[in-house]
Design an enzyme around this catalytic site. Structure first.
Site, PDB file in Angstrom:
ATOM      1  N   GLY A  66       0.960  -1.162  -0.031  1.00 39.75           N
ATOM      2  CA  GLY A  66      -0.103   0.107  -0.004  1.00 39.75           C
ATOM      3  C   GLY A  66       0.886   1.469  -0.035  1.00 39.75           C
ATOM      4  O   GLY A  66       0.513   2.159  -0.824  1.00 39.75           O
ATOM      5  N   ASP A 256      16.307 -33.219  -3.836  1.00 37.68           N
ATOM      6  CA  ASP A 256      16.321 -32.986  -2.534  1.00 37.68           C
ATOM      7  C   ASP A 256      15.187 -33.833  -1.841  1.00 37.68           C
ATOM      8  O   ASP A 256      15.474 -34.638  -0.967  1.00 37.68           O
ATOM      9  CB  ASP A 256      16.422 -31.688  -2.083  1.00 37.68           C
ATOM     10  CG  ASP A 256      16.536 -31.537  -0.465  1.00 37.68           C
ATOM     11  OD1 ASP A 256      17.553 -32.080   0.070  1.00 37.68           O
ATOM     12  OD2 ASP A 256      15.695 -30.845   0.041  1.00 37.68           O
ATOM     13  N   THR A 347      30.090 -39.045   5.717  1.00 39.35           N
ATOM     14  CA  THR A 347      30.086 -38.836   4.419  1.00 39.35           C
ATOM     15  C   THR A 347      31.254 -39.578   3.947  1.00 39.35           C
ATOM     16  O   THR A 347      32.387 -39.165   4.143  1.00 39.35           O
ATOM     17  CB  THR A 347      29.833 -37.637   3.816  1.00 39.35           C
ATOM     18  OG1 THR A 347      28.474 -37.150   4.356  1.00 39.35           O
ATOM     19  CG2 THR A 347      29.675 -37.594   2.170  1.00 39.35           C
ATOM     20  N   ARG A 378      38.927 -30.433   1.457  1.00 41.53           N
ATOM     21  CA  ARG A 378      37.772 -31.479   2.208  1.00 41.53           C
ATOM     22  C   ARG A 378      38.723 -32.351   2.951  1.00 41.53           C
ATOM     23  O   ARG A 378      39.876 -32.729   2.987  1.00 41.53           O
ATOM     24  CB  ARG A 378      37.069 -32.302   0.948  1.00 41.53           C
ATOM     25  CG  ARG A 378      35.998 -32.997   1.534  1.00 41.53           C
ATOM     26  CD  ARG A 378      34.690 -32.160   1.495  1.00 41.53           C
ATOM     27  NE  ARG A 378      33.513 -32.862   1.584  1.00 41.53           N
ATOM     28  CZ  ARG A 378      32.890 -33.065   2.802  1.00 41.53           C
ATOM     29  NH1 ARG A 378      33.363 -32.693   3.953  1.00 41.53           N
ATOM     30  NH2 ARG A 378      31.861 -33.727   2.851  1.00 41.53           N
ATOM     31  N   HIS A 750      21.004 -24.315   6.969  1.00 43.88           N
ATOM     32  CA  HIS A 750      20.207 -24.944   8.422  1.00 43.88           C
ATOM     33  C   HIS A 750      18.829 -23.989   8.397  1.00 43.88           C
ATOM     34  O   HIS A 750      18.443 -22.789   7.890  1.00 43.88           O
ATOM     35  CB  HIS A 750      20.919 -24.439   9.575  1.00 43.88           C
ATOM     36  CG  HIS A 750      22.410 -25.257   9.765  1.00 43.88           C
ATOM     37  ND1 HIS A 750      23.380 -24.682  10.463  1.00 43.88           N
ATOM     38  CD2 HIS A 750      22.600 -26.486   9.199  1.00 43.88           C
ATOM     39  CE1 HIS A 750      24.112 -25.570  10.364  1.00 43.88           C
ATOM     40  NE2 HIS A 750      23.990 -26.654   9.649  1.00 43.88           N
ATOM     41  N   LEU A 769      28.852  -9.405  21.040  1.00 46.17           N
ATOM     42  CA  LEU A 769      29.696 -10.409  21.718  1.00 46.17           C
ATOM     43  C   LEU A 769      31.092  -9.741  21.931  1.00 46.17           C
ATOM     44  O   LEU A 769      31.868  -9.638  23.026  1.00 46.17           O
ATOM     45  CB  LEU A 769      29.766 -11.499  20.847  1.00 46.17           C
ATOM     46  CG  LEU A 769      28.779 -12.669  20.808  1.00 46.17           C
ATOM     47  CD1 LEU A 769      28.746 -13.525  19.738  1.00 46.17           C
ATOM     48  CD2 LEU A 769      28.658 -13.476  22.263  1.00 46.17           C
ATOM     49  N   ALA A 772      30.880  -7.067  24.438  1.00 42.91           N
ATOM     50  CA  ALA A 772      30.407  -7.530  25.725  1.00 42.91           C
ATOM     51  C   ALA A 772      31.824  -8.212  26.586  1.00 42.91           C
ATOM     52  O   ALA A 772      31.844  -8.645  27.481  1.00 42.91           O
ATOM     53  CB  ALA A 772      29.587  -8.822  25.728  1.00 42.91           C
TER      54      ALA A 772
END
Length: 1091
Positions: A66, A256, A347, A378, A750, A769, A772
């Site tokens: 709007g 997937d 894996t 990897r 995730h 963090l 702090a």
């Protein structure tokens, strides 16, 4: 991802199809308009458009339409068409997102006044569902978060009309309270029933006629599809405004959905030069962060991830999709492909890399043409072999492929790919998975402890910190120490690899007993399952019922659930019924958020700690590990997870938790405990839950937290540091900093990795963090350096006294894994050359089953592949099928059919009856195909004339196989033979042996008219002609197939159809036990007695 935005059209369908919202007036009438819509036909297809005033607006997940002037109000149909002409396919910018308007909604206009507009919103948090209501609505509603009335409905509680009136409708006129309260309660019930996670209506209009929903925005929990499919129907989830929906994204989403693995792809800029193919939800975010940190945000082409042990074929399909996309348009600077990942837990890296290598080979031409450089990093099971094959394909194809393993920091390849750091010339890594695992001492005993405990760690009697006593009336407190060297667990699900990994970890940690007490598997009866304890075999009990397992193993206090997303909720609820269970790990990904929140509530009430869902688990070095956490033994030993260190960590990502094991082991004295809480929006336990446990654990001297975009848990850590509740050094980094640089919203791997407000961004949390007092690096690249700096400082102060290292014990390698690594070889028990079922699809003699159907090869073609290992000509396939048809049956009187019928009437099953009939096949019945082929071939090949052949057989006292019939004769020919003869003469290149047999028939029928070439003989000699002349076989191969009995197989296969028919016929006719009649039997005395 779980919470997904739906279109307004879909959301309103959900509302209007629900019968509980009695006050709702404007039952859904709408028209959807796209560029393909013929505007001139709208009135014909929807006549109500001519009689109503109308509203038109885009339906593309655009907020505040709007205010942006994107709503046409109170128009007639012509006015709508004019409005659409000015907006359809128009490019606009909303915030930083630029997109094209291409999907519109036309609805009836609802006349009303401003004071009849209201605002209502329902959304979920961890502990409750919140209902927001404001007595004003519409475009100018303003900051409703600040001024709306709020009502929190605790998880699993109900909402009542009285609550709504009392807490939400205080500023609403009395005459509208009843109808609004009833509507809001009904809306809340619908929200729960259809698994919404967010539902906003603005404005909600209430007139004297009832309630009208004008504008709606909503999100549903897509993981609840298995529960809500019947109520939802088929739901399409539109992309965020500013990002196109690409067919390749839909293709990967389909892969997937069909896979137990996770495959994600989002295209950000298909013209970009930086492409990624990253393993792991957390790792994929870290790589995107690093690319953006190094200035590559405008050139980043995609976001995506593959994880959860996809097969070689699935990885190939994923990789070829990305390679296809990146080789469509050239870039003046060439392109880079980053194939990255953390250290995998379970894996098989080599298996997934084989799929990627196949794709690279298929696209090697376009990759070289587009000047693509590939950077690989990897770790994980069999990663050395994976890196080797990746390096080899670079050499053989000429594509520059730079390969790195766990010795290289995870994101270092990004700097190399973008030219920010040199590419090192690393020698081949000598270390091999096997080097860690071979048992050198041959000792059958459990190894002694491999390392003394940390000198700064106090000794306790049983190594378990009991839960703090809870105050009266409060739920029981949760234990500070979740695992010890005496922890016993029940595993739900037949996950033998994970269980063996746990037992190997126990053995290498010098535990006295295995940590797995039992397995619960509802799909079999109670039994024992074999596993290894060191080099010895042991038996672990498997129970059908959890109750039996708990009763027989009272020492168990941990359950590890490998239940599927569909059954995890029920099995976890059941486990929490047993007071002995203090900790539950839920591995499954994709559990609906509403179910998870109910589990959290019950767990808090019972003092149970839940790790997960969507997690790999956790590990306490020297004590206990959950399932596949930490990977295989080579990584356990490389990361020194067999003994405790001084550093504890908590992460969301399972893959990144293993990367933290690697980083911490290289920077400090090692890990004391590590937990991956899971990637869902509402994990069973939070970062703060574990940080507080670590604060109360004396052996832990510093804490590492790997946070992530989405949620606000990290702010509790900030507050804890400020309030000095947390006094130990905390090193923290939140991944997902790249999200603020993207023009449109990106849902990361995730489910919880999505910021819904500025405070949930990774950038904001990292800064908070830092302010702090936590130790926050500038980027993930520097995380290891900061951890080392803090650790070194603690060592210098004497807070940490590194313990003396002792060489770790070893565990024998499993045979199957040694074979996978190529360390051993063994002759196979079987060999086969006709079929391979190991891949993504079935292969017949080298031909994929999809190709068999695509080529319409038919049964004859399949038989050619499986029996003759050839793709036979079309006429040959047709001939085989004709042979099967004509030999299918020859009535109930023949011996095979008779036996089948007798067996069927004796009550035997199909297999027994069929076998009884097949056992009669031989030279006298049905088996003449082979014999006829051999006799006629031998005579023809030796140059014997037909008359000579007949005379010789007569002289030798032998029957000519394939000649003769009990019923048919030269005057009453067998039409089966005539049909086959016509086909063979028309289609076969040569019929020399058939012609020879027909000459023999002339001779035999001149002596007796029924000595014809019968169907067995005809098929036998014709098949020899086929094998010899079709061009697919050498003469020796053709003769070999005859010799080994291939032709008799035609009769066996064909006649089996008839035998099965007779069996079914007898069963259908309900025929009783057969007894042969006396009058059909000659009863005679033995010869010596009759004389």
């Amino acid at each position: 991802m779980s919470a997904k935005a739906i279109s307004e059209q879909t959301g309103k369908k959900f509302l209007y199809n629900n019968n509980t919202l009695a006050a709702l007036q404007n039952r859904f009438r709408y028209v959807n308009v796209t560029p393909a819509t013929d505007l001139n036909r709208l009135a014909q297809e929807h006549p109500w458009l001519l009689t109503e005033r109308l509203v038109v607006k885009p339906d593309q997940l655009i907020k505040r339409r709007g205010k942006l002037g994107l709503v046409g109000i109170n128009l007639d149909l012509q006015g709508v068409k004019e409005w659409l002409k000015g907006h359809l396919m128009k490019e606009i910018t909303v915030g930083r997102a630029k997109g094209v308007l291409k999907n519109f909604l036309i609805e009836p206009f609802v006349p009303h006044t401003q004071d009849e507009e209201f605002y209502v919103c329902i959304y979920a948090t961890r502990e409750a569902d919140h209902v927001l209501f404001y007595h004003e609505g519409g475009v100018e509603v303003g900051d409703v978060d600040a001024k709306a009335q709020r009502l929190a409905v605790a998880v699993d509680d109900k909402l009542s009309d009285a609550q709504v009136k009392e807490q939400l409708l205080t500023h609403v006129p009395d005459d509208k309270k009843d109808v609004l309260a009833s509507f809001i309660v009904g809306l809340f019930n619908l929200y729960e029933d259809l698994y919404f996670t967010y539902l906003e209506i603005n404005p909600l209009v209430v007139t004297k006629d009832g309630v009208y929903v004008l504008d709606l925005a909503g999100k549903i929990d897509a993981t609840a599809d298995f529960i809500c499919k019947a109520k939802w129907g088929d739901v399409e989830f539109p992309p965020p405004f500013g990002r196109e929906a690409y067919p390749e994204e839909a293709y990967i989403a389909d892969l997937d959905a069909k896979s137990g693995a996770s495959l994600k792809l989002t295209l950000l800029n298909p013209q970009g030069r930086i492409w990624t193919m990253v393993a792991g939800g957390g790792a994929s975010v870290v790589y995107s962060d690093t690319i953006c940190d190094l200035g590559g945000v405008d050139e980043l082409a995609n976001y995506g991830e593959y994880s959860g042990a996809p097969s070689e074929q699935q990885t190939y399909d994923y990789a070829k999709t990305i390679l296809s996309l990146m080789t469509r348009e050239k870039h003046p600077e060439g392109k880079v492909l980053i194939i990255g990942g953390s250290i995998a837990n379970f894996t098989n890296v080599a298996a997934t890399f084989k799929g990627i290598v196949r794709a690279i080979k298929d696209y090697q031409g376009p990759l070289k043409e587009h000047e693509v450089s590939i950077f690989v990093r990897r770790g994980g099971p069999n990663y050395q072999e994976g890196l080797r094959v990746m390096g080899e394909v670079g050499k053989t194809t000429g594509i520059p492929i730079h390969v790195f393993g766990t010795e290289t920091h995870m994101t270092a390849i990004v700097g190399m790919a973008l030219g920010h750091r040199p590419i090192p010339n690393l020698p081949p890594v000598a270390v091999h998975t096997a080097n860690f695992l071979l048992n050198a001492n041959n000792s059958p005993m459990t190894p002694a402890s491999s390392r003394t405990a940390s000198f700064s760690e106090p000794k306790t009697a049983n190594d378990v910190t009991p839960p703090k006593n809870s105050k009266a009336g409060l739920p029981p407190a949760k234990a500070t120490t979740l695992f010890s060297s005496h922890t016993k667990a029940i595993v739900w699900g037949m996950q033998t690899r994970a269980v063996q990994g746990m037992l190997d970890f126990d053995y290498v940690c010098s535990r006295d007993q295995p940590s797995v007490a039992a397995i619960v598997y509802p799909f079999t009866g109670d039994h024992k399952q074999k596993f290894y304890w060191g080099h010895k075999e042991i038996l672990v009990p498997v129970y059908k019922n959890m109750a039996d397992a708990m009763k027989k193993h009272p020492e168990v206090d941990v359950m590890i659930s490998f239940a599927s997303l569909r059954s995890a909720y029920d099995s976890t609820l059941e486990a929490m019924q047993y007071p002995q269970v203090h900790t539950i790990a839920i591995i499954a990904e994709g559990i609906p958020e509403a179910q998870t929140r109910k589990l959290i509530k019950i767990a808090d009430e019972k003092g149970v700690t839940i790790i997960g869902p969507a997690t790999v688990g956790g590990i306490k070095p020297g004590c206990f590990k959950i399932g596949n956490t930490g990977g295989m033994l080579d990584n356990i030993l490389a990361s020194k997870l067999y003994r405790p260190g001084s550093v504890a960590y908590v992460s969301r990502s399972g893959g990144m938790s293993n990367e933290l094991n690697n980083i911490i082991s290289r920077s400090t004295d090692g890990v004391y405990e590590g937990v991956a809480i899971g990637g869902d929006r509402y994990p069973g336990t939070t970062f703060m839950d574990h940080v507080l446990r670590y604060q109360d654990t004396p052996g832990i001297k510093m804490i590492v937290v790997l946070g992530e975009i989405g949620g606000t848990d990290e702010y509790k850590i900030c507050q804890g540091i400020k309030d000095e509740v947390i006094t130990k050094p905390v090193v923290c980094w939140c991944i997902g900093t790249c999200a603020t640089m993207f023009a449109s919203e990106v849902q990361f791997g995730h489910a919880g990795a999505c910021a819904h407000q500025a405070s949930e961004t990774a950038v904001a949390k990292n800064q908070a963090l830092r302010d702090a007092g936590a130790y926050v690096p500038k980027s993930f690249d520097e995380l290891g350096d900061v951890i080392k700096r803090v650790y070194d400082d603690l060592v210098a102060k004497g807070t940490i006294v590194p313990a003396q290292e002792v060489p770790p014990p070893t565990v024998p390698m499993d045979y199957s894994w040694a074979r996978e690594l190529g360390l051993i070889r063994k002759p196979a028990s079987f060999m086969t050359s006709i079929c391979d079922e190991r891949g993504q699809e079935l292969i017949y003699a080298g031909m994929a089953i999809t190709e068999v159907f695509k080529e319409e090869m038919g049964l004859g073609g399949v038989l050619g592949l499986l029996w003759f290992q050839r793709r036979l000509p079309r006429y040959a396939c047709q001939f085989i099928e004709m042979c099967l048809m004509v030999t299918a049956d020859h009535g109930p009187a023949v011996s095979g059919a008779h036996n089948t019928i007798v067996c069927a009437r004796a009550g035997k099953d199909l297999i027994s009856s069929l076998t009884s009939g097949l056992l009669t096949i031989g030279d006298r019945f049905g088996g003449a195909l082979d014999a006829a082929a051999k006799q006629f071939s031998k005579a023809f090949d030796s140059g014997m004339l037909p008359m000579e052949f007949v005379n010789k057989m007569k002289k030798d006292g032998k029957l000519i196989m394939g000649i003769g019939h009990r019923v048919k004769s030269i005057n009453n020919p067998d039409m089966r033979v005539q049909i086959l003869k016509d086909f063979v003469k028309q289609h076969f290149p040569s019929t020399q042996l058939l012609d020879y047999a027909l000459e023999v028939e002339k001779i035999t029928t001149s002596k007796k008219p029924n000595l014809i070439l019968n169907v067995d003989g005809f098929i036998g000699v014709s098949f020899v002609d086929l094998l010899r002349t079709c061009g697919g076989f050498t003469r020796d191969e053709a003769d070999e197939f005859v010799e080994i009995g291939a032709l008799n197989g035609i009769f066996v296969l064909g006649r089996s159809m008839g035998f099965i028919g007779h069996y079914l016929d007898q069963k259908r006719l309900k025929q009783g036990l057969y007894r042969h009649p006396w009058d059909d039997i000659s009863y005679v005395l033995p010869e010596h007695m009759s004389m």
